[in-house]
Design a protein around this motif. Structure first.
Motif, PDB file in Angstrom:
ATOM      1  N   ALA A   1       0.827  -1.210   0.000  1.00 45.25           N
ATOM      2  CA  ALA A   1       0.000   0.000   0.000  1.00 45.25           C
ATOM      3  C   ALA A   1       0.859   1.257   0.000  1.00 45.25           C
ATOM      4  O   ALA A   1       0.630   2.185  -0.793  1.00 45.25           O
ATOM      5  N   ILE A   2       1.854   1.301   0.885  1.00 40.16           N
ATOM      6  CA  ILE A   2       2.715   2.482   0.976  1.00 40.16           C
ATOM      7  C   ILE A   2       3.521   2.660  -0.308  1.00 40.16           C
ATOM      8  O   ILE A   2       3.640   3.774  -0.841  1.00 40.16           O
ATOM      9  N   ALA A   3       4.069   1.570  -0.825  1.00 40.08           N
ATOM     10  CA  ALA A   3       4.871   1.656  -2.052  1.00 40.08           C
ATOM     11  C   ALA A   3       4.032   2.164  -3.221  1.00 40.08           C
ATOM     12  O   ALA A   3       4.465   3.034  -3.985  1.00 40.08           O
ATOM     13  N   LEU A   4       2.812   1.632  -3.376  1.00 42.54           N
ATOM     14  CA  LEU A   4       1.953   2.061  -4.470  1.00 42.54           C
ATOM     15  C   LEU A   4       1.533   3.513  -4.296  1.00 42.54           C
ATOM     16  O   LEU A   4       1.487   4.285  -5.267  1.00 42.54           O
ATOM     17  N   GLY A   5       1.215   3.907  -3.071  1.00 36.76           N
ATOM     18  CA  GLY A   5       0.817   5.288  -2.831  1.00 36.76           C
ATOM     19  C   GLY A   5       1.897   6.278  -3.243  1.00 36.76           C
ATOM     20  O   GLY A   5       1.616   7.284  -3.915  1.00 36.76           O
ATOM     21  N   PHE A   6       3.144   6.007  -2.890  1.00 37.15           N
ATOM     22  CA  PHE A   6       4.224   6.920  -3.241  1.00 37.15           C
ATOM     23  C   PHE A   6       4.641   6.779  -4.700  1.00 37.15           C
ATOM     24  O   PHE A   6       5.096   7.757  -5.315  1.00 37.15           O
TER      25      PHE A   6
ATOM     26  N   LEU B   1      -5.867  -5.941  -0.901  1.00 39.89           N
ATOM     27  CA  LEU B   1      -6.254  -4.872   0.010  1.00 39.89           C
ATOM     28  C   LEU B   1      -5.223  -3.741   0.001  1.00 39.89           C
ATOM     29  O   LEU B   1      -5.583  -2.560   0.095  1.00 39.89           O
ATOM     30  N   GLY B   2      -3.955  -4.088  -0.122  1.00 36.83           N
ATOM     31  CA  GLY B   2      -2.914  -3.067  -0.205  1.00 36.83           C
ATOM     32  C   GLY B   2      -3.044  -2.231  -1.467  1.00 36.83           C
ATOM     33  O   GLY B   2      -2.894  -1.001  -1.431  1.00 36.83           O
ATOM     34  N   VAL B   3      -3.337  -2.889  -2.594  1.00 35.10           N
ATOM     35  CA  VAL B   3      -3.547  -2.154  -3.849  1.00 35.10           C
ATOM     36  C   VAL B   3      -4.791  -1.277  -3.744  1.00 35.10           C
ATOM     37  O   VAL B   3      -4.807  -0.136  -4.227  1.00 35.10           O
ATOM     38  N   LEU B   4      -5.833  -1.789  -3.089  1.00 35.54           N
ATOM     39  CA  LEU B   4      -7.060  -1.015  -2.913  1.00 35.54           C
ATOM     40  C   LEU B   4      -6.779   0.266  -2.140  1.00 35.54           C
ATOM     41  O   LEU B   4      -7.244   1.359  -2.520  1.00 35.54           O
ATOM     42  N   LEU B   5      -6.016   0.163  -1.053  1.00 36.23           N
ATOM     43  CA  LEU B   5      -5.715   1.341  -0.238  1.00 36.23           C
ATOM     44  C   LEU B   5      -4.724   2.256  -0.946  1.00 36.23           C
ATOM     45  O   LEU B   5      -4.951   3.471  -1.062  1.00 36.23           O
ATOM     46  N   GLY B   6      -3.635   1.692  -1.415  1.00 34.75           N
ATOM     47  CA  GLY B   6      -2.580   2.503  -2.020  1.00 34.75           C
ATOM     48  C   GLY B   6      -2.962   3.115  -3.351  1.00 34.75           C
ATOM     49  O   GLY B   6      -2.365   4.113  -3.767  1.00 34.75           O
ATOM     50  N   GLY B   7      -3.948   2.533  -4.027  1.00 36.62           N
ATOM     51  CA  GLY B   7      -4.321   3.040  -5.335  1.00 36.62           C
ATOM     52  C   GLY B   7      -5.435   4.057  -5.316  1.00 36.62           C
ATOM     53  O   GLY B   7      -5.788   4.610  -6.363  1.00 36.62           O
ATOM     54  N   ALA B   8      -6.002   4.351  -4.149  1.00 32.57           N
ATOM     55  CA  ALA B   8      -7.166   5.232  -4.090  1.00 32.57           C
ATOM     56  C   ALA B   8      -6.912   6.529  -3.329  1.00 32.57           C
ATOM     57  O   ALA B   8      -7.599   7.527  -3.587  1.00 32.57           O
ATOM     58  N   LEU B   9      -5.959   6.547  -2.394  1.00 33.31           N
ATOM     59  CA  LEU B   9      -5.773   7.707  -1.528  1.00 33.31           C
ATOM     60  C   LEU B   9      -4.424   8.374  -1.768  1.00 33.31           C
ATOM     61  O   LEU B   9      -3.529   7.799  -2.405  1.00 33.31           O
ATOM     62  N   ARG B  10      -4.281   9.581  -1.231  1.00 29.41           N
ATOM     63  CA  ARG B  10      -3.004  10.293  -1.312  1.00 29.41           C
ATOM     64  C   ARG B  10      -1.933   9.550  -0.512  1.00 29.41           C
ATOM     65  O   ARG B  10      -2.237   8.865   0.466  1.00 29.41           O
ATOM     66  N   ALA B  11      -0.685   9.720  -0.922  1.00 28.60           N
ATOM     67  CA  ALA B  11       0.414   8.957  -0.332  1.00 28.60           C
ATOM     68  C   ALA B  11       0.508   9.165   1.177  1.00 28.60           C
ATOM     69  O   ALA B  11       0.713   8.208   1.930  1.00 28.60           O
ATOM     70  N   GLU B  12       0.354  10.414   1.634  1.00 34.80           N
ATOM     71  CA  GLU B  12       0.459  10.689   3.057  1.00 34.80           C
ATOM     72  C   GLU B  12      -0.665   9.993   3.833  1.00 34.80           C
ATOM     73  O   GLU B  12      -0.446   9.474   4.932  1.00 34.80           O
ATOM     74  N   MET B  13      -1.864  10.002   3.258  1.00 33.37           N
ATOM     75  CA  MET B  13      -2.983   9.329   3.893  1.00 33.37           C
ATOM     76  C   MET B  13      -2.764   7.820   3.921  1.00 33.37           C
ATOM     77  O   MET B  13      -3.075   7.150   4.911  1.00 33.37           O
ATOM     78  N   VAL B  14      -2.220   7.282   2.827  1.00 36.48           N
ATOM     79  CA  VAL B  14      -1.935   5.848   2.765  1.00 36.48           C
ATOM     80  C   VAL B  14      -0.923   5.461   3.835  1.00 36.48           C
ATOM     81  O   VAL B  14      -1.086   4.452   4.530  1.00 36.48           O
TER      82      VAL B  14
ATOM     83  N   ALA C   1     -10.034  -7.146  -4.836  1.00 34.31           N
ATOM     84  CA  ALA C   1      -9.556  -7.052  -6.215  1.00 34.31           C
ATOM     85  C   ALA C   1     -10.580  -6.344  -7.095  1.00 34.31           C
ATOM     86  O   ALA C   1     -10.227  -5.503  -7.939  1.00 34.31           O
ATOM     87  N   ALA C   2     -11.856  -6.664  -6.909  1.00 35.47           N
ATOM     88  CA  ALA C   2     -12.906  -6.040  -7.712  1.00 35.47           C
ATOM     89  C   ALA C   2     -12.983  -4.536  -7.441  1.00 35.47           C
ATOM     90  O   ALA C   2     -13.109  -3.725  -8.373  1.00 35.47           O
ATOM     91  N   LEU C   3     -12.903  -4.154  -6.161  1.00 37.15           N
ATOM     92  CA  LEU C   3     -12.959  -2.734  -5.821  1.00 37.15           C
ATOM     93  C   LEU C   3     -11.706  -2.002  -6.294  1.00 37.15           C
ATOM     94  O   LEU C   3     -11.786  -0.862  -6.762  1.00 37.15           O
ATOM     95  N   ALA C   4     -10.553  -2.652  -6.190  1.00 36.92           N
ATOM     96  CA  ALA C   4      -9.296  -2.014  -6.585  1.00 36.92           C
ATOM     97  C   ALA C   4      -9.269  -1.687  -8.071  1.00 36.92           C
ATOM     98  O   ALA C   4      -8.736  -0.649  -8.481  1.00 36.92           O
ATOM     99  N   THR C   5      -9.840  -2.568  -8.892  1.00 39.33           N
ATOM    100  CA  THR C   5      -9.857  -2.323 -10.338  1.00 39.33           C
ATOM    101  C   THR C   5     -10.698  -1.093 -10.685  1.00 39.33           C
ATOM    102  O   THR C   5     -10.471  -0.474 -11.725  1.00 39.33           O
ATOM    103  N   LYS C   6     -11.642  -0.734  -9.822  1.00 38.51           N
ATOM    104  CA  LYS C   6     -12.510   0.406 -10.106  1.00 38.51           C
ATOM    105  C   LYS C   6     -12.005   1.698  -9.478  1.00 38.51           C
ATOM    106  O   LYS C   6     -12.323   2.797  -9.958  1.00 38.51           O
ATOM    107  N   THR C   7     -11.229   1.590  -8.399  1.00 38.00           N
ATOM    108  CA  THR C   7     -10.846   2.791  -7.655  1.00 38.00           C
ATOM    109  C   THR C   7      -9.373   3.182  -7.810  1.00 38.00           C
ATOM    110  O   THR C   7      -9.005   4.303  -7.461  1.00 38.00           O
ATOM    111  N   THR C   8      -8.550   2.282  -8.314  1.00 41.73           N
ATOM    112  CA  THR C   8      -7.118   2.589  -8.417  1.00 41.73           C
ATOM    113  C   THR C   8      -6.871   3.711  -9.419  1.00 41.73           C
ATOM    114  O   THR C   8      -7.357   3.671 -10.551  1.00 41.73           O
ATOM    115  N   LYS C   9      -6.104   4.710  -8.979  1.00 46.11           N
ATOM    116  CA  LYS C   9      -5.773   5.863  -9.833  1.00 46.11           C
ATOM    117  C   LYS C   9      -4.308   5.799 -10.237  1.00 46.11           C
ATOM    118  O   LYS C   9      -3.475   5.212  -9.537  1.00 46.11           O
TER     119      LYS C   9
END
Length: 241
Positions: free
Chosen positions: A72-77, A149-162, A231-239
């Protein structure tokens, strides 16, 4: 392309000192401390030695640390610094970018399991061969679940929030998510809820495998559901940015 990308992701993960701290050194310190010190309540141990009780739970913690918090942290940054956006402009399809991260997480988990297993064995841990055979697919499924779950979190929020949320979730699940305290010792409905969390399911599944030598269907089903939903949610929310 998948192997090349996974190798790069693995190398980048292993180069980060803060990642090594949370993925290996903290689980290793907890394994040594809980195995050697009189910390675990006697009522939870039963007839087990401390290391036999601790090891499955520390393996679950290691999976959560690398596949969820680390990813999550790696993807966010990576998103913050434009790495994901640049990679998406190459010939690599998006599914391969995610798959490469998950394969890298599996490699890191394998290294963690070997190191922790060797240290636990030196402390007196001696699981059965059948238990280890059952635990391996559980570790893989747990990695996929926490990785999604890590991709879901890291792909949707700002890095600091993640960064903040990933570490908060890690501590909460460690203390009250079925890792240090088994769901069976928690009061009433709380234990039932914790057993349905991915942390509780993985810890209990590994305990059943490595202590009892049995395959627990409930934890497997729980982890499978978490993997599919995340996985389903991450595919829709990952930026990408």
């Amino acid at each position: 392309m998948l192997l090349t990308h996974a190798r790069i992701e693995t190398s980048l993960t292993l180069r980060h000192g803060e990642q090594i701290l949370i993925t290996l050194l903290v689980p290793l310190a907890l394994l040594l401390g809980l195995s050697l010190l009189d910390i675990v309540p006697t009522g939870e141990l039963g007839t087990l030695s401390r290391v036999d009780w601790v090891t499955p739970r520390i393996l679950a913690l290691a999976v959560m640390s690398s596949a969820f918090t680390g990813q999550a942290i790696a993807l966010g940054f990576d998103r913050r610094y434009g790495v994901v956006k640049r990679l998406s402009a190459t010939a690599l399809p998006r599914w391969l970018l995610v798959a490469g991260r998950l394969v890298a997480a599996l490699v890191v988990v394998a290294l963690q399991a070997v190191v922790l297993g060797v240290v636990a064995a030196l402390l007196g841990w001696s699981p059965s061969g059948s238990g280890i055979a059952i635990a391996v697919p559980l570790l893989v499924l747990g990695t996929l679940s926490f990785g999604a779950l890590g991709v879901l979190l890291g792909g949707a929020l700002r890095a600091e929030m993640v960064l903040a949320l990933a570490n908060i979730v890690w501590f909460v699940l460690l203390l009250a998510g079925g890792i240090l305290l088994a769901p069976s010792v928690l009061p009433g409905a709380l234990g039932d809820v914790v057993a349905l969390l991915p942390s509780g399911a993985l810890a209990e599944g590994l305990r059943a495998a490595l202590v009892d030598g049995t395959l627990a269907g409930g934890p497997i089903a729980t982890l499978a559901v978490w993997t599919a939903l995340a996985a389903a949610l991450a595919t829709k929310t990952t930026k990408l940015t």
